[in-house]
Motif scaffolding. Structure first.
Motif, PDB file in Angstrom:
ATOM      1  N   ASP A   1      -1.662   1.836   8.753  1.00 21.81           N
ATOM      2  CA  ASP A   1      -0.614   0.935   9.214  1.00 21.81           C
ATOM      3  C   ASP A   1      -1.196  -0.470   9.208  1.00 21.81           C
ATOM      4  O   ASP A   1      -2.135  -0.772   9.963  1.00 21.81           O
ATOM      5  CB  ASP A   1      -0.174   1.344  10.626  1.00 21.81           C
ATOM      6  N   VAL A   2      -0.669  -1.344   8.353  1.00 22.46           N
ATOM      7  CA  VAL A   2      -1.298  -2.653   8.164  1.00 22.46           C
ATOM      8  C   VAL A   2      -1.115  -3.571   9.369  1.00 22.46           C
ATOM      9  O   VAL A   2      -1.778  -4.608   9.453  1.00 22.46           O
ATOM     10  CB  VAL A   2      -0.760  -3.352   6.902  1.00 22.46           C
TER      11      VAL A   2
ATOM     12  N   ALA B   1      -5.882  -0.802   3.810  1.00 17.17           N
ATOM     13  CA  ALA B   1      -4.703   0.009   3.503  1.00 17.17           C
ATOM     14  C   ALA B   1      -4.587   0.254   2.003  1.00 17.17           C
ATOM     15  O   ALA B   1      -4.219   1.353   1.568  1.00 17.17           O
ATOM     16  CB  ALA B   1      -3.444  -0.669   4.040  1.00 17.17           C
ATOM     17  N   TYR B   2      -4.900  -0.749   1.203  1.00 15.87           N
ATOM     18  CA  TYR B   2      -4.907  -0.583  -0.250  1.00 15.87           C
ATOM     19  C   TYR B   2      -5.904   0.502  -0.660  1.00 15.87           C
ATOM     20  O   TYR B   2      -5.602   1.387  -1.468  1.00 15.87           O
ATOM     21  CB  TYR B   2      -5.306  -1.898  -0.920  1.00 15.87           C
TER      22      TYR B   2
ATOM     23  N   PRO C   1       0.812  -1.222   0.000  1.00 18.27           N
ATOM     24  CA  PRO C   1       0.000   0.000   0.000  1.00 18.27           C
ATOM     25  C   PRO C   1       0.850   1.278   0.000  1.00 18.27           C
ATOM     26  O   PRO C   1       0.500   2.247  -0.695  1.00 18.27           O
ATOM     27  CB  PRO C   1      -0.820  -0.131   1.286  1.00 18.27           C
ATOM     28  N   ALA C   2       1.936   1.295   0.737  1.00 20.07           N
ATOM     29  CA  ALA C   2       2.789   2.491   0.754  1.00 20.07           C
ATOM     30  C   ALA C   2       3.425   2.727  -0.607  1.00 20.07           C
ATOM     31  O   ALA C   2       3.545   3.880  -1.066  1.00 20.07           O
ATOM     32  CB  ALA C   2       3.863   2.360   1.831  1.00 20.07           C
TER      33      ALA C   2
ATOM     34  N   VAL D   1      -7.948   0.603  -8.315  1.00 17.74           N
ATOM     35  CA  VAL D   1      -9.319   0.249  -7.958  1.00 17.74           C
ATOM     36  C   VAL D   1      -9.926  -0.650  -9.029  1.00 17.74           C
ATOM     37  O   VAL D   1     -10.542  -1.676  -8.725  1.00 17.74           O
ATOM     38  CB  VAL D   1     -10.166   1.521  -7.769  1.00 17.74           C
ATOM     39  N   THR D   2      -9.756  -0.276 -10.294  1.00 22.61           N
ATOM     40  CA  THR D   2     -10.294  -1.114 -11.364  1.00 22.61           C
ATOM     41  C   THR D   2      -9.594  -2.468 -11.401  1.00 22.61           C
ATOM     42  O   THR D   2     -10.225  -3.506 -11.615  1.00 22.61           O
ATOM     43  CB  THR D   2     -10.160  -0.425 -12.727  1.00 22.61           C
ATOM     44  N   TRP D   3      -8.296  -2.471 -11.170  1.00 20.02           N
ATOM     45  CA  TRP D   3      -7.510  -3.709 -11.203  1.00 20.02           C
ATOM     46  C   TRP D   3      -7.906  -4.648 -10.076  1.00 20.02           C
ATOM     47  O   TRP D   3      -7.839  -5.873 -10.210  1.00 20.02           O
ATOM     48  CB  TRP D   3      -6.039  -3.347 -11.122  1.00 20.02           C
TER      49      TRP D   3
END
Length: 383
Positions: free
Chosen positions: A299-300, A284-285, A158-159, A183-185
């Motif tokens: 923070d995951v 997080a994504y 995510p970072a 988002v689409t992916w």
């Protein structure tokens, strides 16, 4: 074969693939002319240029590189060659994770049996494939070790997405997201982070299960944001939008390699990596895709919201020993400085639109940033 000296495994080679959209000169709209650009760029780049699944996209590739200076030079060369090829045909290429203008839904798909199988398998998901990423390959010939390194890297995806967010527009409207591409992916059955796995055998068994379930066309359609390459002895990190500039792609590659080196040291010490809470990783994504570097991230490991800049700084601090060993620390620090001053790619795209409220200005700005060493004629500016 190595950069620097270390007591453990040598610092690995790395390579990068960048994807671009082809647009017309008059309106800045995406056009299905990728084959034209590839054909005209091939004398300069040879096998380092090719097409993609849609006729709107062009891909360039570097050779395996020891140093990031060499890598950056090849990225600049590749961008210049495809831009010059496009110009010669009255076209442009843009480094954007998503189209700004033009009809991109559904995109024209390249012909071939594999593409036909993909359309039959994924159906409407192919309607939103006009998206562009950058893929970083890091040399990892030991597949068992690569899988465990991937376990460590999952928490950083995510970072890395926030750092490279560069797709705020989806044909002719602002989505409100910094990375609409991701988002689409994320709708695909084999996208996003890979599962926690403990060996190459487990990895292969999982891929076989997906094949048996009909979720893949073949092993090459494992579209996880982190995977073992099917064609090279590399660990491939695919989470990022293609950045506006070659310098940003080079800095991303340097950071990814350093994270791989640090994770490899942990693996060699017996650490198989953290098992993350899937819901926190998904959250997080989403937050990284929505806000990029302009807001907060998750923070995951704790679920806490933190400034995206703080999460990026923490990531660089973790990678610092390997960055300094390879001589890449100043490059990555400079990248964070650019982002702090000018914003991520999505922010810069929106700033171009804000000047006169025209999306054609966004396309002009992306063209200028994609290959600034290629001169543009006055006639090339969009009306």
């Amino acid at each position: 074969m190595t950069v620097g000296q270390r007591s453990g495994p040598p610092i690995p080679l790395l390579g990068v693939e960048e994807e671009f959209l082809v647009v017309d000169t008059d309106r800045g709209e995406v056009v299905p002319e990728a084959a034209t650009v590839v054909g005209r760029a091939r004398p300069a780049l040879g096998t380092r240029v090719g097409g993609e699944i849609t006729k709107l996209q062009v891909e360039t590739r570097t050779d395996p590189c020891q140093g990031v200076d060499d890598l950056h030079g090849q990225l600049v060369e590749g961008r210049a060659a495809v831009q010059a090829a496009a110009l010669s045909a009255g076209l442009r290429v843009i480094a954007s994770g998503s189209p700004v203008l033009g009809r991109a839904v559904p995109p024209p798909i390249t012909e071939g049996p594999r593409q036909d199988r993909g359309t039959a398998t994924f159906r409407g998901l192919h309607d939103e494939l006009a998206i562009c990423a950058v893929h970083v390959h890091v040399e990892q010939p030991d597949r068992d070790r690569a899988v465990l390194i991937g376990n460590h890297l999952r928490q950083h995806l995510p970072a890395l997405l926030a750092l490279t967010a560069n797709s705020p527009y989806w044909p002719e409207r602002d989505t409100g997201y910094a990375s609409w591409r991701s988002v689409t992916w994320g709708r695909w059955p084999v996208a996003g982070p890979p599962p926690f796995l403990t060996s190459a055998r487990k990895y292969d068994e999982h891929v076989d299960m997906l094949l048996d379930a009909g979720a893949l066309v073949d092993q090459g359609t494992i579209f996880w944001d982190l995977r073992l390459s099917t064609n090279h002895p590399t660990l491939e990190v695919r989470v990022a939008d293609v950045p506006l500039t070659a310098a940003e792609s080079a800095a991303l590659a340097a950071l990814v390699r350093a994270l791989v080196v640090v994770a490899g040291d942990a693996v060699d010490g017996g650490d198989e990596g953290p098992e993350l809470v899937p819901e926190l990783l998904r959250l997080a994504y989403w937050r990284a895709a929505r806000d990029g570097m302009g807001g907060h991230g998750v923070d995951v490991t704790t679920g806490r919201l933190l400034p995206a800049a703080a999460l990026a700084e923490r990531l660089v601090a973790l990678a610092r020993p390997a960055l300094d060993e390879a001589g890449d620390g100043e490059r990555v620090e400079a990248w964070l400085g650019w982002l702090a001053a000018d914003g991520d790619g999505a922010t810069r795209q929106r700033a171009a639109a804000a000047l006169r409220g025209r999306l054609t200005d966004v396309v002009d700005e992306i063209v200028a940033q994609t290959a600034p060493n290629v001169p543009m004629s006055e006639e090339s500016t969009l009306a």
